[in-house]
Design an enzyme around this catalytic site. Structure first.
Site, PDB file in Angstrom:
ATOM      1  CG  HIS A 166      -2.144  -0.910   0.967  1.00  0.00           C
ATOM      2  ND1 HIS A 166      -2.423  -1.976   1.804  1.00  0.00           N
ATOM      3  CD2 HIS A 166      -3.087  -0.948   0.009  1.00  0.00           C
ATOM      4  CE1 HIS A 166      -3.502  -2.618   1.363  1.00  0.00           C
ATOM      5  NE2 HIS A 166      -3.928  -2.014   0.284  1.00  0.00           N
ATOM      6  CG  HIS A 266      -5.551  -0.802  -8.547  1.00  0.00           C
ATOM      7  ND1 HIS A 266      -6.404   0.249  -8.249  1.00  0.00           N
ATOM      8  CD2 HIS A 266      -5.224  -1.362  -7.360  1.00  0.00           C
ATOM      9  CE1 HIS A 266      -6.567   0.320  -6.946  1.00  0.00           C
ATOM     10  NE2 HIS A 266      -5.874  -0.643  -6.381  1.00  0.00           N
TER      11      HIS A 266
END
Length: 294
Positions: A166, A266
């Site tokens: 992340h 993504h």
């Protein structure tokens, strides 16, 4: 005026009211125009925005652009992948995200992993690093590695392991993590550092033997120029809801193809973004694997 309508999806995962306003501000570029002219609309809307790029404008553009492709496909009676060149594959390989909820301990992660793999997924992604930011203590790293070890043991050779960071570690910590993960043969380490430093990301990639995936927080083909030139990642991850839509992602994929880098979009958003990304996966030669929220 024919009664056709299109559905798009625009999001920044937060700031939703800001994105709504940005979409409304695009009305002057689209109302009264032929909805088939997707490229012309996109070009005019991007050109006439003085402060270009960024997540808000590009996400708003994506929502409208996806909706225009929906209209075009309905009007011509063809799926969008046919309009973008036709299919190059008959099935889309996927890996799972979200499969682990609400696991907390390594044993619970392992149990959830077995369920996901038994359901047919051949890749599992998760973030094992808790709430750590920038740095990891020795204990925090050992806890994360215990979790990875448990999942790796549970799935064996039946599924790839993908580790998410992340974008929240500094360069030396990311390198330390990457080197610690080498013994698990993971498919990739995703966003090991924040997206603001492409030089730092390239340094991490050069310093570890685990492949690096990144690019979800790049918002246009122009941002990908230096990213690809600097060899920042082994897998690129543009998001159809953030890079301005289907055509922009298709162009980014072509740029990556010139560097022999696989496309792994993504895709943690909703069903419309998922449907749009599936169209691209069907017709893009260097597509590799798609993220699916399980």
């Amino acid at each position: 005026d024919s009664g056709l309508y299109g559905v798009g999806e625009a999001t920044t995962e937060t700031r939703e009211l800001t994105v709504v306003t940005a979409i409304q501000e695009l009305e002057r570029h689209i109302v009264g125009r032929d909805p088939h002219d997707v490229e012309a609309f996109w070009h005019d809307a991007y050109r006439d925005t003085y402060f270009r790029g960024g997540p808000i404008l590009m996400s708003a553009l994506a929502g409208v652009e996806i909706a225009l492709w929906d209209i075009k496909g309905k009007d011509l009676g063809a799926p969008v992948y046919q309009l973008l060149g036709g299919k190059v594959r008959d099935a889309i390989p996927c890996y799972a995200n979200g499969w682990f909820a609400p696991a907390k301990t390594p044993a619970e992660f392992a149990a959830k992993a077995r369920i996901a793999v038994d359901s047919g997924f051949r890749g599992l992604k998760w973030d094992p690093f808790g709430k750590a930011y920038m740095n990891l203590t020795k204990q925090e790293l050992h806890v994360a590695l215990d979790c990875v070890d448990a999942v790796a043991d549970a799935v064996g050779d039946r599924a790839d392991i993908l580790i998410e960071a992340h974008g929240r570690f500094n360069v030396p910590t990311a390198i330390r993590i990457g080197r610690a993960l080498e013994r698990f043969d993971v498919l990739w380490l995703e966003e090991p550092i924040p997206p603001d430093s492409q030089g730092g990301l390239a340094e991490v990639r050069r310093s570890i033997r685990v492949p690096v995936a990144a690019g979800e927080r790049l918002y246009s083909r122009w941002e990908y120029v230096e990213f690809l030139k600097m060899a920042c990642a082994d897998f690129v991850q543009p998001d159809v809801s953030h890079v301005g839509g289907l055509m922009e992602l298709k162009k980014i994929a072509a740029m990556a193809e010139c560097h022999y880098i696989p496309l792994c979009p993504h895709n943690p958003s909703g069903p419309v973004a998922n449907a749009a990304t599936l169209q691209l996966a069907a017709c893009t030669p260097n597509f590799y694997v798609l993220e699916i929220m399980n």
